[in-house]
Write a protein that holds these residues in place. Structure first.
Motif, PDB file in Angstrom:
ATOM      1  N   ASP A  13       0.839  -1.211   0.000  1.00  0.00           N
ATOM      2  CA  ASP A  13       0.000   0.000   0.000  1.00  0.00           C
ATOM      3  C   ASP A  13       0.861   1.243   0.000  1.00  0.00           C
ATOM      4  O   ASP A  13       0.442   2.293  -0.486  1.00  0.00           O
ATOM      5  CB  ASP A  13      -1.048   0.064   1.112  1.00  0.00           C
ATOM      6  N   ASP A  14       2.105   1.184   0.523  1.00  0.00           N
ATOM      7  CA  ASP A  14       2.985   2.359   0.475  1.00  0.00           C
ATOM      8  C   ASP A  14       3.244   2.791  -0.962  1.00  0.00           C
ATOM      9  O   ASP A  14       3.325   3.994  -1.256  1.00  0.00           O
ATOM     10  CB  ASP A  14       4.320   2.071   1.170  1.00  0.00           C
ATOM     11  N   GLU A  15       3.373   1.825  -1.863  1.00  0.00           N
ATOM     12  CA  GLU A  15       3.668   2.155  -3.258  1.00  0.00           C
ATOM     13  C   GLU A  15       2.514   2.905  -3.909  1.00  0.00           C
ATOM     14  O   GLU A  15       2.713   3.678  -4.854  1.00  0.00           O
ATOM     15  CB  GLU A  15       4.015   0.888  -4.052  1.00  0.00           C
ATOM     16  N   SER A  16       1.291   2.686  -3.414  1.00  0.00           N
ATOM     17  CA  SER A  16       0.120   3.311  -4.026  1.00  0.00           C
ATOM     18  C   SER A  16      -0.165   4.697  -3.472  1.00  0.00           C
ATOM     19  O   SER A  16      -0.804   5.516  -4.154  1.00  0.00           O
ATOM     20  CB  SER A  16      -1.107   2.408  -3.834  1.00  0.00           C
ATOM     21  N   SER A  17       0.294   4.976  -2.263  1.00  0.00           N
ATOM     22  CA  SER A  17       0.077   6.302  -1.674  1.00  0.00           C
ATOM     23  C   SER A  17       1.269   7.231  -1.867  1.00  0.00           C
ATOM     24  O   SER A  17       1.179   8.420  -1.556  1.00  0.00           O
ATOM     25  CB  SER A  17      -0.220   6.171  -0.170  1.00  0.00           C
ATOM     26  N   LYS A  18       2.364   6.725  -2.401  1.00  0.00           N
ATOM     27  CA  LYS A  18       3.597   7.514  -2.517  1.00  0.00           C
ATOM     28  C   LYS A  18       4.241   7.276  -3.877  1.00  0.00           C
ATOM     29  O   LYS A  18       5.091   6.403  -4.024  1.00  0.00           O
ATOM     30  CB  LYS A  18       4.583   7.146  -1.396  1.00  0.00           C
ATOM     31  N   GLY A  19       3.828   8.042  -4.864  1.00  0.00           N
ATOM     32  CA  GLY A  19       4.489   7.973  -6.161  1.00  0.00           C
ATOM     33  C   GLY A  19       3.821   7.098  -7.197  1.00  0.00           C
ATOM     34  O   GLY A  19       4.373   6.899  -8.283  1.00  0.00           O
ATOM     35  N   ARG A  68      -1.281  -9.789   0.170  1.00  0.00           N
ATOM     36  CA  ARG A  68      -0.669 -10.204  -1.099  1.00  0.00           C
ATOM     37  C   ARG A  68      -1.676 -10.096  -2.245  1.00  0.00           C
ATOM     38  O   ARG A  68      -1.322  -9.674  -3.357  1.00  0.00           O
ATOM     39  CB  ARG A  68      -0.120 -11.626  -0.988  1.00  0.00           C
ATOM     40  N   THR A  69      -2.907 -10.485  -1.969  1.00  0.00           N
ATOM     41  CA  THR A  69      -3.941 -10.377  -2.994  1.00  0.00           C
ATOM     42  C   THR A  69      -4.179  -8.910  -3.358  1.00  0.00           C
ATOM     43  O   THR A  69      -4.312  -8.559  -4.533  1.00  0.00           O
ATOM     44  CB  THR A  69      -5.245 -11.012  -2.489  1.00  0.00           C
ATOM     45  N   GLU A  70      -4.229  -8.057  -2.354  1.00  0.00           N
ATOM     46  CA  GLU A  70      -4.404  -6.632  -2.609  1.00  0.00           C
ATOM     47  C   GLU A  70      -3.233  -6.074  -3.415  1.00  0.00           C
ATOM     48  O   GLU A  70      -3.415  -5.277  -4.343  1.00  0.00           O
ATOM     49  CB  GLU A  70      -4.542  -5.883  -1.287  1.00  0.00           C
ATOM     50  N   MET A  71      -2.023  -6.480  -3.067  1.00  0.00           N
ATOM     51  CA  MET A  71      -0.851  -5.975  -3.777  1.00  0.00           C
ATOM     52  C   MET A  71      -0.857  -6.404  -5.237  1.00  0.00           C
ATOM     53  O   MET A  71      -0.480  -5.622  -6.124  1.00  0.00           O
ATOM     54  CB  MET A  71       0.424  -6.476  -3.078  1.00  0.00           C
ATOM     55  N   ALA A  72      -1.304  -7.614  -5.511  1.00  0.00           N
ATOM     56  CA  ALA A  72      -1.374  -8.076  -6.894  1.00  0.00           C
ATOM     57  C   ALA A  72      -2.342  -7.215  -7.701  1.00  0.00           C
ATOM     58  O   ALA A  72      -2.081  -6.895  -8.875  1.00  0.00           O
ATOM     59  CB  ALA A  72      -1.797  -9.543  -6.936  1.00  0.00           C
ATOM     60  N   ALA A  73      -3.453  -6.812  -7.086  1.00  0.00           N
ATOM     61  CA  ALA A  73      -4.410  -5.957  -7.782  1.00  0.00           C
ATOM     62  C   ALA A  73      -3.842  -4.560  -8.012  1.00  0.00           C
ATOM     63  O   ALA A  73      -4.039  -3.958  -9.079  1.00  0.00           O
ATOM     64  CB  ALA A  73      -5.712  -5.876  -6.979  1.00  0.00           C
ATOM     65  N   ALA A  74      -3.121  -4.034  -7.035  1.00  0.00           N
ATOM     66  CA  ALA A  74      -2.487  -2.722  -7.203  1.00  0.00           C
ATOM     67  C   ALA A  74      -1.421  -2.773  -8.289  1.00  0.00           C
ATOM     68  O   ALA A  74      -1.295  -1.842  -9.101  1.00  0.00           O
ATOM     69  CB  ALA A  74      -1.884  -2.264  -5.885  1.00  0.00           C
ATOM     70  N   GLN A  75      -0.649  -3.834  -8.312  1.00  0.00           N
ATOM     71  CA  GLN A  75       0.370  -4.010  -9.346  1.00  0.00           C
ATOM     72  C   GLN A  75      -0.255  -3.981 -10.739  1.00  0.00           C
ATOM     73  O   GLN A  75       0.245  -3.311 -11.647  1.00  0.00           O
ATOM     74  CB  GLN A  75       1.097  -5.338  -9.127  1.00  0.00           C
ATOM     75  N   ALA A  76      -1.374  -4.684 -10.895  1.00  0.00           N
ATOM     76  CA  ALA A  76      -2.044  -4.717 -12.191  1.00  0.00           C
ATOM     77  C   ALA A  76      -2.572  -3.337 -12.574  1.00  0.00           C
ATOM     78  O   ALA A  76      -2.505  -2.933 -13.743  1.00  0.00           O
ATOM     79  CB  ALA A  76      -3.183  -5.730 -12.154  1.00  0.00           C
TER      80      ALA A  76
END
Length: 293
Positions: A13-19, A68-76
């Motif tokens: 989630d840090d990757e999605s709120s910062k950059g 991990r499931t949430e991160m995979a969706a953010a990655q996509a």
């Protein structure tokens, strides 16, 4: 070969709120972006009271798997590459209660041990740009501070053939940035614009709290990446982390038209550069030649 950027973050989630919009922008332009999550976010709580069942039940049973499931969706949503560094979330101990970081978690692992893993990733990915947190971690969470420390170790040593020889062939990163998304000038400008638009907007109280924390703090950003066209990708990535971010969070999801008009950039601080560049910048790859990719 494309230009490549690596961003070192503490938790999913840090990757999605910062950059995140910057990452989406560069991916859209043909660059490769790799996000490293140092921990799995296992110590996190469910911060979204709107999280429905069965997601809430699953998160309670298996927070690591759920995130991990949430991160995979953010990655996509962002189109980025992603790797886990593989360490356990340290949590945020309450010093007033005498709590300390639990043994065996990321913040307690020797810097050279976890840095060796990051150096291996750097040498395999061969980035031209690294984005990290500052020495305070952006905020003083033990995992954010340790993320800064291992990123700096990787910046210093990944190009040194005598350092971590087992981690692969040396690779020298050209530029190092600290992320400065939550900079005081941005918050002041957005607060003023949103207060003028709607003086009774409920998000203003939370923004005012951040402005108090920013009091007297200098805006250190040097590099401003225009991302207005990629805010939708950022928002989709944020919403993917549903256990952490309510879908209607007014703090994260400021009106896109206001953002585009008042502060359409994500901001970074150039800390060190091994290539010539001129500040201020609008491109994190400024000074890096395509043939070096």
């Amino acid at each position: 070969m494309p230009l490549r950027l690596i961003a070192v973050h503490a938790h999913p989630d840090d990757e999605s709120s910062k950059g995140a919009a910057t990452y989406a922008k560069y991916v859209a332009e043909g660059a490769q972006v790799l996000v490293v999550s140092c921990t799995g976010g296992e110590a996190g709580d469910i911060l979204n009271e709107q999280l429905p069942e069965p997601a809430r039940s699953r998160a309670h049973r298996d927070m690591a798997g759920h995130r991990r499931t949430e991160m995979a969706a953010a990655q996509a949503a962002l189109g980025i590459d992603h790797v886990w560094l593989g360490y356990h979330d340290s949590g945020l101990p309450d010093a007033e209660k005498g709590e300390t970081v639990r043994p065996g978690t990321f913040a307690t692992v020797p810097i050279t041990t976890s840095a060796a893993v990051l150096v291996r990733i750097v040498r395999r990915f061969r980035p031209h740009v690294m984005i990290a947190y500052d020495e305070n971690g952006g905020y003083p969470h033990p995992d954010h501070i340790r993320s800064h420390e291992i990123a700096m170790e990787a910046w210093r040593t990944s190009g040194d053939p005598t350092a971590y020889p087992e981690a692969g062939a040396p690779w020298t990163i050209d530029k190092l940035y600290y992320e400065r998304t939550f900079n005081p000038d941005r918050f002041r400008a957005m607060y003023a614009a949103m207060a003028e638009r709607d003086p009774d907007a409920p998000e203003l109280a939370e923004m005012a709290t951040f402005l108090e924390r920013f009091e007297g703090r200098e805006d250190l950003s040097t590099s401003h990446v225009h991302v207005a066209e990629h805010l939708a990708a950022r928002d989709a990535a944020l919403r993917a982390h549903a256990s952490q971010v309510p879908t209607d969070s007014r703090f994260f999801f400021w009106p896109p038209d206001v953002v585009a008009a008042i502060w359409p950039t994500e901001d970074f601080q150039l800390v060190e550069s091994r290539v010539p560049t001129t500040l201020p910048e609008t491109d994190l790859f400024a000074g890096i030649h395509e043939e070096s990719a």
